[in-house]
Scaffold this active site. Structure first.
Site, PDB file in Angstrom:
ATOM      1  N   TYR A 125      56.127  22.716  17.670  1.00 17.31           N
ATOM      2  CA  TYR A 125      56.579  22.882  19.064  1.00 17.31           C
ATOM      3  C   TYR A 125      57.743  22.281  19.359  1.00 17.31           C
ATOM      4  O   TYR A 125      58.249  22.788  20.508  1.00 17.31           O
ATOM      5  CB  TYR A 125      55.132  22.340  19.864  1.00 17.31           C
ATOM      6  N   LYS A 138      46.627  21.072   6.699  1.00 22.15           N
ATOM      7  CA  LYS A 138      47.170  21.903   5.671  1.00 22.15           C
ATOM      8  C   LYS A 138      47.879  21.179   4.464  1.00 22.15           C
ATOM      9  O   LYS A 138      49.027  21.700   4.067  1.00 22.15           O
ATOM     10  CB  LYS A 138      47.771  22.999   6.339  1.00 22.15           C
ATOM     11  N   ASP A 164      42.262  26.527   7.741  1.00 26.22           N
ATOM     12  CA  ASP A 164      41.743  27.950   7.790  1.00 26.22           C
ATOM     13  C   ASP A 164      40.071  27.673   7.694  1.00 26.22           C
ATOM     14  O   ASP A 164      39.369  28.293   8.216  1.00 26.22           O
ATOM     15  CB  ASP A 164      42.152  28.697   6.461  1.00 26.22           C
ATOM     16  N   ASP A 214      46.179  23.944  19.041  1.00 24.27           N
ATOM     17  CA  ASP A 214      46.377  25.078  20.089  1.00 24.27           C
ATOM     18  C   ASP A 214      45.527  26.185  19.918  1.00 24.27           C
ATOM     19  O   ASP A 214      44.768  26.570  20.701  1.00 24.27           O
ATOM     20  CB  ASP A 214      47.802  25.548  20.046  1.00 24.27           C
ATOM     21  N   ASP A 220      41.276  27.127  21.486  1.00 26.92           N
ATOM     22  CA  ASP A 220      41.004  28.503  21.997  1.00 26.92           C
ATOM     23  C   ASP A 220      39.724  28.976  21.496  1.00 26.92           C
ATOM     24  O   ASP A 220      38.734  29.526  22.291  1.00 26.92           O
ATOM     25  CB  ASP A 220      42.218  29.391  21.995  1.00 26.92           C
TER      26      ASP A 220
HETATM   27  C1  IPM Z   1      48.015  25.417  25.771  1.00 30.76           C
HETATM   28  C2  IPM Z   1      48.842  26.554  26.043  1.00 30.76           C
HETATM   29  C3  IPM Z   1      50.069  26.134  25.937  1.00 30.76           C
HETATM   30  C4  IPM Z   1      50.627  25.634  24.458  1.00 30.76           C
HETATM   31  C5  IPM Z   1      51.454  27.032  26.266  1.00 30.76           C
HETATM   32  C6  IPM Z   1      51.028  27.618  27.649  1.00 30.76           C
HETATM   33  C7  IPM Z   1      53.049  26.675  26.062  1.00 30.76           C
HETATM   34  O1  IPM Z   1      48.688  27.822  25.043  1.00 30.76           O
HETATM   35  O2  IPM Z   1      48.198  24.571  26.556  1.00 30.76           O
HETATM   36  O3  IPM Z   1      47.171  25.452  24.968  1.00 30.76           O
HETATM   37  O4  IPM Z   1      50.690  26.298  23.545  1.00 30.76           O
HETATM   38  O5  IPM Z   1      50.372  24.417  24.288  1.00 30.76           O
HETATM   39 MG    MG Z   2      46.913  27.208  23.887  1.00 34.61          MG
END
Ligand code: IPM
Ligand code: MG
Length: 356
Positions: A135, A190, A222, A246, A250
């Site tokens: 990042y 990884k 993975d 990240d 999710d």
């Molecule tokens: C998160 C989001 C952010 C990230 C984006 C909006 C920059 O997806 O906080 O998970 O990738 O960190």
């Molecule tokens: Mg995110």
């Protein structure tokens, strides 16, 4: 205790409003100041993270953040896009430790895409390193490819990198957190392919020796993705880098069936923190009064606990949220047959009432 309130875009303003109402009802001496961030700040001041907003955030003990982003800003140059506001805050405040709990509330088991027996009682904590990795790694950019498969072709590149101290400090955060939970850490890497994550694995292993009471295991990313959807309850604390965190967070959030319920905290080494719901700005439902404010309200609870040293007040908020769920109140994202559908403000009202 000073809080910078940054509602942002989309549903951000509606959900933060409810969290602020809850905070104001607690009889704590909280000083709150609101500022623009994200697309809203770009529209007003030409930048997603204006100097004044950054200054306010730096001076505050904590930041309560809504969400940023809208498709209408997608064509802007990258430095002007709403997402840069959150990345800029993370970097400038040194918020390296991101806590993303994924808890499956008993009343919401049916909302998960997985079978109830796989997620009932789920309580995992993803700890994502937040200021390093691909990042922020330099160099990055676009150029004419100097070598590789297509020399001379247009190319883009980013750099994955971690220093030992960055890995050490996030590892310690994870082991300390595990000590207060079920004493298990899974480090996701990884290392079979990437140098960066071989160092990660080596360093986490070393730090793990300082915590003999915590069980450490290592998993390739993975496989971790697979295990998260196969047997998520096997995890306790998961620690990983910025990019893998990240993605995995999710997936973990969705296991609970209700991303609208999940708070998050991002802390620096002096426990100053940014608190935000795990979900995004949801422009499709913005302004309709239907967004779920609970993730933001629970983020405010995390803020009281981690940055403001007000654990009792945090408990009160969390108990109130449990109570409204038990009463059967649901925003559309978590609504199911036999429960009562309410809007954003009504949900806020119910939490206020449940605070007692
Ligand atoms: C998160 C989001 C952010 C990230 C984006 C909006 C920059 O997806 O906080 O998970 O990738 O960190
Ligand atoms: Mg995110």
């Amino acid at each position: 205790m000073k809080i910078a309130v940054l509602p942002g875009d989309g549903i951000g303003t509606e959900i933060v409003e409810q969290a602020v109402r809850v905070l104001n009802a607690l009889d704590l001496k909280l000083e709150m100041e609101t500022a623009l961030v994200g697309g809203a700040a770009y529209d007003a001041h030409g930048h997603p993270l204006p100097e004044a907003t950054l200054k306010l955030a730096k001076e505050a003990d904590a930041v309560l953040f809504g969400a940023v982003g809208d498709w209408k800003y997608d064509k802007l140059d990258r430095p002007l896009r709403p997402e840069q506001a959150i990345l800029g805050l993370r970097k400038n405040l040194g918020l390296f430790a991101n806590f993303r709990p994924a808890i499956c509330y008993e009343q919401l088991v049916g909302a998960s895409s997985l079978k109830p027996e796989l997620v009932a009682g789920l309580d995992i904590l993803i700890i994502r390193e937040l200021t390093g990795d691909i990042y922020f790694g330099q160099p990055r950019g676009r150029r004419v490819s100097p070598d590789g498969h297509f020399p001379g072709a247009e190319e883009a590149f980013d750099t994955m990198r971690y220093t030992r101290p960055e890995i050490e400090r996030i590892a310690r955060v994870a082991f300390e957190a595990a000590r207060k939970r079920n004493k298990r850490v899974t480090s996701v890497d990884k290392a079979n392919v990437l140098e960066t994550f071989q160092l990660w694995k080596d360093v986490v292993t070393e730090i793990g020796k300082e915590y003999p009471d915590v069980e450490l295991d290592h998993m390739y990313v993975d496989n971790a993705a697979m295990q998260l959807v196969k047997a998520p309850k096997k995890f306790d604390v998961v620690v990983t880098g910025n990019m893998f965190g990240d993605i995995l967070s999710d997936a973990a959030a969705m296991l609970t069936g209700s991303i609208g319920m999940l708070p998050s905290a991002s802390l620096n080494s002096s426990n100053q923190g940014l608190y935000e719901p795990s979900h995004g700005s949801a422009p499709d439902i913005a302004g309709k009064g239907v967004a779920n404010p609970l993730a933001t309200i629970l983020s405010a609870a995390m803020m009281l606990r981690f940055s403001l040293n007000q654990a009792a007040a945090a408990d009160r908020i969390e108990a109130a949220v449990q109570k409204v769920l038990a009463q059967g109140l649901r925003t559309p994202d978590i609504h199911s047959e036999g429960t009562t559908k309410v809007g954003t403000r009504e949900m806020g009202d119910a939490v206020l009432k449940a605070l007692g």
